[in-house]
Design an enzyme around this catalytic site. Structure first.
Site, PDB file in Angstrom:
ATOM      1  N   GLU A  39      -6.077  -7.955   1.311  1.00 54.50           N
ATOM      2  CA  GLU A  39      -6.658  -7.641   2.614  1.00 54.50           C
ATOM      3  C   GLU A  39      -8.103  -7.240   2.423  1.00 54.50           C
ATOM      4  O   GLU A  39      -8.410  -6.401   1.575  1.00 54.50           O
ATOM      5  CB  GLU A  39      -5.952  -6.452   3.278  1.00 54.50           C
ATOM      6  CG  GLU A  39      -4.538  -6.724   3.682  1.00 54.50           C
ATOM      7  CD  GLU A  39      -3.894  -5.521   4.345  1.00 54.50           C
ATOM      8  OE1 GLU A  39      -4.625  -4.666   4.893  1.00 54.50           O
ATOM      9  OE2 GLU A  39      -2.660  -5.425   4.294  1.00 54.50           O
ATOM     10  N   GLU A  59       0.772  -1.227   0.000  1.00 49.76           N
ATOM     11  CA  GLU A  59       0.000   0.000   0.000  1.00 49.76           C
ATOM     12  C   GLU A  59       0.819   1.302   0.000  1.00 49.76           C
ATOM     13  O   GLU A  59       0.853   2.031   0.995  1.00 49.76           O
ATOM     14  CB  GLU A  59      -0.961  -0.020   1.187  1.00 49.76           C
ATOM     15  CG  GLU A  59      -1.868  -1.229   1.121  1.00 49.76           C
ATOM     16  CD  GLU A  59      -2.804  -1.352   2.315  1.00 49.76           C
ATOM     17  OE1 GLU A  59      -2.713  -0.527   3.217  1.00 49.76           O
ATOM     18  OE2 GLU A  59      -3.621  -2.271   2.312  1.00 49.76           O
TER      19      GLU A  59
HETATM   20  C1  BGC Z   1      -3.052  -2.209   6.185  1.00 50.09           C
HETATM   21  C2  BGC Z   1      -3.045  -2.944   7.513  1.00 50.09           C
HETATM   22  C3  BGC Z   1      -4.075  -2.326   8.427  1.00 50.09           C
HETATM   23  C4  BGC Z   1      -5.440  -2.436   7.794  1.00 50.09           C
HETATM   24  C5  BGC Z   1      -6.558  -1.825   8.626  1.00 50.09           C
HETATM   25  C6  BGC Z   1      -4.432  -1.990   5.638  1.00 50.09           C
HETATM   26  O1  BGC Z   1      -4.456  -0.860   4.858  1.00 50.09           O
HETATM   27  O2  BGC Z   1      -2.215  -2.849   5.267  1.00 50.09           O
HETATM   28  O3  BGC Z   1      -1.758  -2.908   8.029  1.00 50.09           O
HETATM   29  O4  BGC Z   1      -4.071  -2.894   9.693  1.00 50.09           O
HETATM   30  O5  BGC Z   1      -5.435  -1.754   6.561  1.00 50.09           O
HETATM   31  O6  BGC Z   1      -6.371  -0.481   8.816  1.00 50.09           O
END
Ligand code: BGC
Length: 436
Positions: A342, A165
């Site tokens: 994610e 990211e």
């Molecule tokens: C990140 C994580 C973070 C999650 C929730 C993502 O953008 O890679 O490290 O914990 O979002 O905020």
């Protein structure tokens, strides 16, 4: 709704080093920008730090057992640069190599695919003191670090992700100051963007020389905004938001240029040197697209009030935005395979009297996003896998331990783990029981 997915679809969960490992001073690790940032009063809710986190450094074995129990097929974690090369440049730390090889071997023995991210925000503090991502030398240091990882772990890692990211690194780290290193200077942003993009390209080149197994990509968190109305002004605003938030990262990698909309903007000069764009834009094997489902407006544009329900962080829940992003990036990247690296949400979880965590809100959130994934596959979008964020509750950056994202609950007092109801939901989906 039957959440049936193709047989070869890959199911996993994800974490990042500073958020779960703890053991920050062990086996030669030195501080990262996040250790430093956490030491500044007022930066993190309740003054929390990643010093212990979910203690995965000592408990990875137990965590892999839980992954097995849940049927997870893949684990995405990040390698900590300040463990491997504690000073950012120089000596490679053998103890860190041993730790990650142990973790990877344990995963392999459990039949779980190893997906390693090279950089999930924990820049060695020693490099920050020399200018961090504003300084082109950091790109060189990253390349050396990436080579060390490819050399020492190449036989055990199934897929590599270069950078997690870049949007967060550039904007949260250097413009809003919400993330380490906590700068608030817009002028730094184009420099950081270019150096992070270039670091990605250098790592891909090194990978092609050392491993070359068609398994390297990047994790982008992309925003494809919905214009508030169909008026020309709003349509134009949404187009520019796409430029600032997504295309400054994707255009260089996918098309070898920065967006032409920024060419005459004196505030947006990228420090490009000869050969950089070729390096950045070489072929990648997959795009790992991280979706926040947020439809926030940005940069001079009016933020539109949201009617959607929100998570406990007040982030709007908009599964339809996931579909919009998947469609957009599929067209942009000409069918390069996609993985959602994610997807998840924070909810107010607690262990109930029956000893379980009934996180129904998270189940509903995941189910609604998985429906979109299924639709996307139905449309022919090359979505090949999905990683729920997160495997376990962890240090949620500026929010500290105040927000829980895991499908496994972590009791931070004694480090016991409890599989949440959402963990069992994911297990059902993976096993093909899909009548949710
Ligand atoms: C990140 C994580 C973070 C999650 C929730 C993502 O953008 O890679 O490290 O914990 O979002 O905020």
């Amino acid at each position: 709704m039957h959440l049936v997915f193709p047989k070869e679809f890959i199911w996993g969960s994800a974490t990042a080093s500073y958020q779960v490992e703890g053991a920050v001073s062990e086996d030669g690790r030195k501080p990262s920008i996040w250790d430093h940032f956490c030491s500044i009063p007022g930066k993190i809710t309740h003054g929390d730090t990643g010093d212990i986190a979910a203690d995965q450094y000592h408990r990875y074995y137990e965590d892999v057992e839980i992954m097995k129990e849940l049927g997870l097929q893949s684990y995405r974690f990040s390698i900590a640069w300040p463990r491997i090369i504690p000073d950012g440049v120089g000596q490679v730390n053998g103890l860190a190599i041993r730790y990650y090889r142990n973790l990877m071997t344990t995963l392999k023995d459990a039949g779980i695919r190893v997906v390693a991210t090279l950089y999930h925000w924990d820049l060695p503090q020693a490099l920050e003191e020399k200018g961090g991502w504003r300084n082109r030398d950091t790109v060189q240091a990253f390349e050396t670090y990436a080579i060390a990882c490819f050399t020492h772990f190449g036989d055990l890692v199934d897929s590599w992700i270069t950078i997690n990211e870049p949007w967060c690194i550039a904007y949260l780290g250097h413009e809003t100051g919400e993330h380490a290193p906590g700068h608030t200077d817009q002028n730094e942003v184009p420099k950081v963007i270019h150096h992070v993009n270039l670091a990605h390209g250098k790592a891909v080149s090194a990978y092609r020389k050392i491993i070359n197994n068609d398994a390297i990509g990047i994790s982008w968190n992309l925003f494809v905004h919905r214009p508030a109305t169909r008026r020309t002004k709003d349509l134009e605003a949404a187009k520019m938001a796409l430029v600032y938030e997504s295309r400054v990262f994707t255009d260089p990698v996918l098309h070898g240029t920065y967006p032409e909309e920024l060419q005459d903007n004196p505030k947006w000069k990228f420090p490009v040197e000869s050969g950089d764009m070729e390096e950045i834009s070489q072929k990648i094997d997959f795009n790992e697209t991280v979706i926040t489902s947020s439809e926030k407006s940005y940069k001079g544009y009016v933020s539109v009030p949201q009617w959607q329900n929100t998570t406990s962080q007040k982030w709007p829940i908009t599964p339809v935005a996931l579909l919009r992003v998947l469609r957009w990036i599929t067209a942009e990247s000409q069918n390069t395979p996609l993985y959602i690296t994610e997807n998840g949400c924070a909810t107010d979880d607690a262990i109930q009297e029956d000893g379980r965590v009934h996180d129904y809100q998270r189940i509903d959130y995941l189910r609604r996003h998985l429906e979109v994934c299924k639709d996307a596959i139905g449309e022919g979008i090359p979505l090949k896998g999905y990683f729920v964020w997160s495997f376990i509750d962890n240090f949620e950056w500026a929010w500290g331990y105040n927000k829980r994202f895991g499908i496994v609950y972590c009791n931070y007092e004694n480090q016991t783990r409890t599989i949440k109801d959402s963990g069992y939901f994911i297990r059902d989906i993976i096993s093909g029981y899909c009548e949710y």
